[in-house]
Design an enzyme around this catalytic site. Structure first.
Site, mmCIF file in Angstrom:
data_model
loop_
_atom_site.group_PDB
_atom_site.id
_atom_site.type_symbol
_atom_site.label_atom_id
_atom_site.label_comp_id
_atom_site.label_asym_id
_atom_site.label_seq_id
_atom_site.Cartn_x
_atom_site.Cartn_y
_atom_site.Cartn_z
ATOM 1 N N SER A 11 0.839 -1.201 0.000
ATOM 2 C CA SER A 11 0.000 0.000 0.000
ATOM 3 C C SER A 11 0.870 1.246 0.000
ATOM 4 O O SER A 11 2.066 1.190 0.325
ATOM 5 C CB SER A 11 -0.915 -0.022 1.224
ATOM 6 O OG SER A 11 -0.164 -0.253 2.395
ATOM 7 N N GLU A 13 1.049 5.551 0.985
ATOM 8 C CA GLU A 13 0.452 6.617 1.798
ATOM 9 C C GLU A 13 0.674 7.989 1.158
ATOM 10 O O GLU A 13 1.763 8.285 0.674
ATOM 11 C CB GLU A 13 1.087 6.586 3.196
ATOM 12 C CG GLU A 13 0.511 7.641 4.127
ATOM 13 C CD GLU A 13 0.964 7.429 5.566
ATOM 14 O OE1 GLU A 13 0.870 6.297 6.079
ATOM 15 O OE2 GLU A 13 1.426 8.405 6.169
ATOM 16 N N ASP A 104 -1.512 13.412 17.489
ATOM 17 C CA ASP A 104 -0.802 14.260 18.459
ATOM 18 C C ASP A 104 -1.441 15.623 18.412
ATOM 19 O O ASP A 104 -1.721 16.141 17.333
ATOM 20 C CB ASP A 104 0.684 14.378 18.071
ATOM 21 C CG ASP A 104 1.379 13.036 18.185
ATOM 22 O OD1 ASP A 104 1.314 12.428 19.266
ATOM 23 O OD2 ASP A 104 1.972 12.593 17.181
ATOM 24 N N PHE A 211 12.664 14.682 11.412
ATOM 25 C CA PHE A 211 11.408 13.972 11.575
ATOM 26 C C PHE A 211 11.604 12.738 12.465
ATOM 27 O O PHE A 211 10.787 12.430 13.328
ATOM 28 C CB PHE A 211 10.908 13.595 10.182
ATOM 29 C CG PHE A 211 9.472 13.200 10.140
ATOM 30 C CD1 PHE A 211 8.504 13.983 10.756
ATOM 31 C CD2 PHE A 211 9.069 12.049 9.481
ATOM 32 C CE1 PHE A 211 7.176 13.614 10.725
ATOM 33 C CE2 PHE A 211 7.744 11.670 9.449
ATOM 34 C CZ PHE A 211 6.797 12.454 10.073
ATOM 35 N N HIS A 261 4.132 -1.003 3.423
ATOM 36 C CA HIS A 261 3.343 0.235 3.283
ATOM 37 C C HIS A 261 4.348 1.366 3.067
ATOM 38 O O HIS A 261 5.183 1.621 3.941
ATOM 39 C CB HIS A 261 2.533 0.468 4.559
ATOM 40 C CG HIS A 261 1.748 1.744 4.573
ATOM 41 N ND1 HIS A 261 0.520 1.885 3.961
ATOM 42 C CD2 HIS A 261 2.016 2.958 5.145
ATOM 43 C CE1 HIS A 261 0.059 3.120 4.162
ATOM 44 N NE2 HIS A 261 0.948 3.786 4.867
HETATM 45 P P1 FAD Z 1 -1.941 5.015 20.752
HETATM 46 O O1 FAD Z 1 -2.002 3.635 20.247
HETATM 47 O O2 FAD Z 1 -3.100 5.521 21.531
HETATM 48 O O3 FAD Z 1 -0.606 5.153 21.613
HETATM 49 C C1 FAD Z 1 -0.100 6.424 22.006
HETATM 50 C C2 FAD Z 1 0.741 6.260 23.266
HETATM 51 O O4 FAD Z 1 -0.111 5.990 24.375
HETATM 52 C C3 FAD Z 1 1.723 5.114 23.210
HETATM 53 O O5 FAD Z 1 2.881 5.490 23.899
HETATM 54 C C4 FAD Z 1 1.004 3.994 23.964
HETATM 55 O O6 FAD Z 1 1.920 3.071 24.539
HETATM 56 C C5 FAD Z 1 0.262 4.795 25.013
HETATM 57 N N1 FAD Z 1 -0.984 4.142 25.472
HETATM 58 C C6 FAD Z 1 -1.921 3.551 24.698
HETATM 59 N N2 FAD Z 1 -2.934 3.066 25.462
HETATM 60 C C7 FAD Z 1 -2.635 3.398 26.751
HETATM 61 C C8 FAD Z 1 -3.278 3.193 27.991
HETATM 62 N N3 FAD Z 1 -4.439 2.527 28.081
HETATM 63 N N4 FAD Z 1 -2.670 3.659 29.131
HETATM 64 C C9 FAD Z 1 -1.490 4.328 29.058
HETATM 65 N N5 FAD Z 1 -0.825 4.552 27.898
HETATM 66 C C10 FAD Z 1 -1.386 4.100 26.751
HETATM 67 N N6 FAD Z 1 -0.777 11.188 13.122
HETATM 68 C C11 FAD Z 1 -1.708 12.061 12.646
HETATM 69 O O7 FAD Z 1 -1.992 13.082 13.299
HETATM 70 N N7 FAD Z 1 -2.332 11.851 11.438
HETATM 71 C C12 FAD Z 1 -2.081 10.748 10.695
HETATM 72 O O8 FAD Z 1 -2.661 10.593 9.623
HETATM 73 C C13 FAD Z 1 -1.124 9.798 11.181
HETATM 74 N N8 FAD Z 1 -0.870 8.662 10.498
HETATM 75 C C14 FAD Z 1 -0.017 7.720 11.035
HETATM 76 C C15 FAD Z 1 0.159 6.495 10.369
HETATM 77 C C16 FAD Z 1 1.008 5.522 10.883
HETATM 78 C C17 FAD Z 1 1.138 4.213 10.173
HETATM 79 C C18 FAD Z 1 1.720 5.765 12.087
HETATM 80 C C19 FAD Z 1 2.674 4.748 12.636
HETATM 81 C C20 FAD Z 1 1.552 6.979 12.765
HETATM 82 C C21 FAD Z 1 0.673 7.955 12.248
HETATM 83 N N9 FAD Z 1 0.437 9.158 12.925
HETATM 84 C C22 FAD Z 1 -0.486 10.063 12.429
HETATM 85 C C23 FAD Z 1 1.174 9.479 14.155
HETATM 86 C C24 FAD Z 1 0.408 9.049 15.410
HETATM 87 O O9 FAD Z 1 -0.782 9.787 15.536
HETATM 88 C C25 FAD Z 1 1.341 9.311 16.599
HETATM 89 O O10 FAD Z 1 2.415 8.421 16.579
HETATM 90 C C26 FAD Z 1 0.666 9.327 17.959
HETATM 91 O O11 FAD Z 1 1.608 9.845 18.907
HETATM 92 C C27 FAD Z 1 0.226 7.964 18.476
HETATM 93 O O12 FAD Z 1 -0.833 7.483 17.784
HETATM 94 P P2 FAD Z 1 -1.332 5.954 18.032
HETATM 95 O O13 FAD Z 1 -2.524 5.770 17.230
HETATM 96 O O14 FAD Z 1 -0.209 5.022 17.862
HETATM 97 O O15 FAD Z 1 -1.701 6.078 19.599
#
Ligand code: FAD
Length: 287
Positions: A11, A13, A104, A211, A261
């Site tokens: 895929s 992005e 974030d 980055f 990806h």
């Molecule tokens: P989560 O899975 O919620 O994790 C975030 C943090 O919280 C981690 O450190 C995790 O260990 C911790 N955590 C999770 N659950 C708990 C809990 N229950 N208690 C305590 N701590 C917890 N960002 C954007 O803004 N837009 C995008 O389009 C985008 N696309 C992305 C695509 C990919 C493939 C990746 C890898 C990242 C992308 N990001 C994007 C960045 C992403 O939003 C950031 O990395 C963000 O900081 C974490 O998102 P996450 O979904 O992994 O969060």
């Protein structure tokens, strides 16, 4: 359009372009990359409302060309109502695939909203829409910057899977051992969804360094020093970057990665060369 995907998934992005020229350039990139027959194109989403409408416009443009589009959707700063509306909009436009993220908060923005973690978002999407969407989530072989340990990262990753994620895409990395070790840990923790490596081709090394520091991706010392040694010689940087990333992809696929990806940065060039060097044409024809 099926909501399931083939075995090995390739895929690409994109980010939603901001200008008319950016839109035209992306159309051209999409046309070129569509010839490689990827399983889907994903489109990033700005947390806190910065690019959200453009994400929708971009996925609609992709679907119109007959390609499968997967919008990213972040939950930080969002409310249940706002996300309900976005999900309804995507359903109306025939979208069956999402990349569900926490996101974030942009600097200066306060208040996380009604969702704390991506697992909350995945749970919400499942509650609201059942099995309509194929849901991807993010994974971090080199550990998310806010996770205190690798074990904690795996535990929270597992929560997203238990909430209903179908598949994962990783943050980019250049050390394949980090990926294989993460997959082993997930396997040991009973997590068995596909974990597709995210691949960042190397175009602009200084930008990539900045980055990488922010997102916690490590550039191995030998790669960094060699790149720095090339100075302004962009042809050598490009050639070396292509060798490094092609070799990385080959090792990942040989080691059993369930696809790749590519973070294309809206450019087809480097991704297409890597694709060709990996001889992926034949495989993609089966998608
Ligand atoms: P989560 O899975 O919620 O994790 C975030 C943090 O919280 C981690 O450190 C995790 O260990 C911790 N955590 C999770 N659950 C708990 C809990 N229950 N208690 C305590 N701590 C917890 N960002 C954007 O803004 N837009 C995008 O389009 C985008 N696309 C992305 C695509 C990919 C493939 C990746 C890898 C990242 C992308 N990001 C994007 C960045 C992403 O939003 C950031 O990395 C963000 O900081 C974490 O998102 P996450 O979904 O992994 O969060």
């Amino acid at each position: 359009m099926e909501s399931s995907l083939p075995q090995r998934v390739f895929s690409f992005e994109f980010f939603p372009p901001k200008t008319t020229e950016g839109v035209e350039k992306l159309e051209h990139t999409q046309r070129q990359l569509a010839q490689l027959k990827p399983a889907f194109f994903s489109v990033t989403y700005g947390a806190g409302g910065t690019t959200q409408d453009r994400t929708l416009e971009t996925v609609i443009a992709i679907q119109k060309k007959g390609n499968r589009a997967a919008p990213h959707l972040s939950c930080i700063g969002a409310t249940r109502d706002s996300l309900r509306q976005v999900l309804a909009l995507y359903r109306r436009h025939g979208i069956r695939h999402l990349v569900a993220l926490r996101g974030d908060l942009p600097s200066g923005m306060v208040g996380v909203g009604e969702f704390r973690y991506a697992s909350d978002l995945v749970r919400f999407v499942r509650e609201e829409t059942g099995d309509h969407f194929f849901i991807e989530v993010a994974a971090y072989p080199e550990i998310h910057p806010q996770a205190r340990s690798s074990q904690e990262g795996v535990r929270h990753f597992k929560e997203k899977v238990e909430a209903g994620a179908n598949s994962a895409i990783t943050q980019y990395f250049y050390n394949p051992d980090a990926y294989f070790s993460f997959c082993e840990d997930c396997d040991a923790a009973g997590v068995n969804i596909p974990i597709v490596p995210g691949i960042m081709p190397i175009a602009n090394f200084s930008q990539l360094s900045r980055f990488s520091e922010a997102c916690g991706a490590e550039i191995p010392r030998w790669i960094r020093l060699k790149m720095q040694g090339y100075g302004d010689d962009s042809a050598s940087i490009k050639a070396f970057g292509l060798d490094v990333v092609t070799h990385l992809c080959q090792r990942l696929l040989d080691g059993g990665a369930p696809g790749l990806h590519f973070y294309t940065m809206n450019n087809a060039g480097l991704t297409s060369v890597i694709w060709e060097r990996l001889h992926l044409h034949e495989e993609a024809m089966g998608n």
